[in-house]
Enzyme design. Structure first.
Site, mmCIF file in Angstrom:
data_model
loop_
_atom_site.group_PDB
_atom_site.id
_atom_site.type_symbol
_atom_site.label_atom_id
_atom_site.label_comp_id
_atom_site.label_asym_id
_atom_site.label_seq_id
_atom_site.Cartn_x
_atom_site.Cartn_y
_atom_site.Cartn_z
ATOM 1 N N PRO A 1 -5.457 -0.138 -2.119
ATOM 2 C CA PRO A 1 -4.004 0.019 -1.976
ATOM 3 C C PRO A 1 -3.282 -1.293 -2.226
ATOM 4 O O PRO A 1 -3.670 -2.347 -1.714
ATOM 5 C CB PRO A 1 -3.851 0.475 -0.523
ATOM 6 C CG PRO A 1 -5.132 1.191 -0.232
ATOM 7 C CD PRO A 1 -6.189 0.419 -0.977
ATOM 8 N N CYS A 2 -2.225 -1.228 -3.031
ATOM 9 C CA CYS A 2 -1.574 -2.455 -3.503
ATOM 10 C C CYS A 2 -0.279 -2.774 -2.772
ATOM 11 O O CYS A 2 0.324 -3.822 -3.018
ATOM 12 C CB CYS A 2 -1.295 -2.345 -5.002
ATOM 13 S SG CYS A 2 -0.177 -0.987 -5.428
#
Length: 345
Positions: A70-71
């Protein structure tokens, strides 16, 4: 010989789609994704029956590992703590490579947002690189934009390609096969008059159009995100049959909207200089002019086909979740170019 792949934080399976498009004989050893609707979409496209599972409690062994933790926390407003936050899940990938994959994968690909290598978050990237080097990998990093691979979406992402140091292979971002950007209209719905329920009606969004904070897509859209109703999204003209593109004077070829774009002079507007945002504040009923991208259009702009989307649509996944699935994915054509170079296809 089948290429054994593992997709961690697998989303809707863009790496597998890219490999299949290239004719690679793929064996999906496992696919790890915790979001149920993403798993539903993946199973629909690839006729699998994977269950949602966490990357925290998994192990197996493969040739190629692709991960895109997840960014969100690597954005400018995100968290910046190596011991907390969603994006720190890349640490779990490092644990898997170090302790649970025997032998370690030949190749590892990590995709993330550009903010990963910015001043605020560069220590995350450096930490990852040092760990991978200690595991016996040579690392190559580059920033790729889907605009350079045929897709009219301004989406910059950082890719780190790690190759086990006993493999006779070097990676060169400079030689990746680029593609001319296709006209945006090729990715939009075929019948604009039949599109209903996507009008821009929120006062805050209309205000953001007037101030130029939200852009009107002419040649390409901004990065597709997990939510469509936000100021940094791209809107399109509701009736885009109402525009055309003049040919260049030099060779007669059409210009994909970057110059000489004009709208017919009726209730809309006339010529629009490419360098300026339309003065739409002078036009009444602005919400009747513009709409959001549909979910189908977002999937197209991530490189998936209508056949892929139709399979997913049968699963009755909520509208907003479909946007999230597209926004969290990787552009298929960018991955195709990477795999062509990495696997010498």
């Amino acid at each position: 010989m089948k290429l054994k792949i593992l997709e961690l934080f697998g989303g809707i399976g863009a790496p597998r789609k890219a490999l299949e498009n290239l004719g690679v004989d793929v064996k999906s050893i496992d696919y790890v994704e915790i979001l149920p609707y993403a798993v539903t979409a993946y199973n629909a496209m690839y006729d699998n029956n994977y269950k949602p599972q966490s990357v925290l409690d998994w192990n197996i062994n493969v040739d190629l590992l692709i991960h895109g933790s997840p960014c969100q926390d690597f954005s400018n407003a995100g968290k910046n703590d190596l011991k907390s936050g969603r994006s720190i899940l890349y640490e779990r990938t490092l644990e898997i490579i170090d302790r649970e994959l025997k032998p370690r994968p030949k190749y590892v690909i990590w995709e993330n947002v550009k903010g990963l290598i910015g001043k605020k978050h560069i220590k995350h990237y450096q930490h990852y690189i040092k760990k991978m080097e200690s595991f016996g990998y040579i690392n190559y990093t580059g920033i790729l934009n889907s605009l350079d691979f045929g897709i009219p979406q301004n989406r910059e992402r950082v890719f780190t390609i790690s190759i086990r140091n006993d493999i006779s292979k070097w990676f060169n971002f400079e030689v990746l096969r680029k593609r001319p950007m296709q006209p945006l209209i090729n990715f939009l719905e075929d019948n604009p008059q039949a599109i209903d329920g996507y009008d821009v009606v929120q006062p805050s969004m209309i205000k953001s159009i007037e101030t130029g904070k939200t852009t009107i897509a002419m040649t390409y859209v901004n990065t597709i995100t997990t939510k469509v109703v936000r100021w940094n999204t791209s809107l399109v003209w509701k009736d885009y049959t109402n525009f055309y593109v003049y040919p260049r004077g030099t060779d007669g070829k059409l210009i994909n909207g970057s110059h000489n774009r004009a709208w017919k002079e009726d209730k809309y507007i006339g010529c629009i200089p490419a360098s300026k945002i339309p003065q739409i504040s002078k036009i009444e009923d602005k919400h009747l002019l513009f709409r959001y991208l549909t979910q189908r259009e977002c999937f197209r702009l991530m490189g998936f086909t209508d056949e892929d989307f139709d399979k997913i649509l049968l699963k009755k996944i909520p509208k907003n979740t479909l946007y999230k699935l597209a926004g969290n994915s990787i552009v298929v054509q960018v991955l195709e170019a990477i795999f062509e170079e990495l696997l010498d296809l």
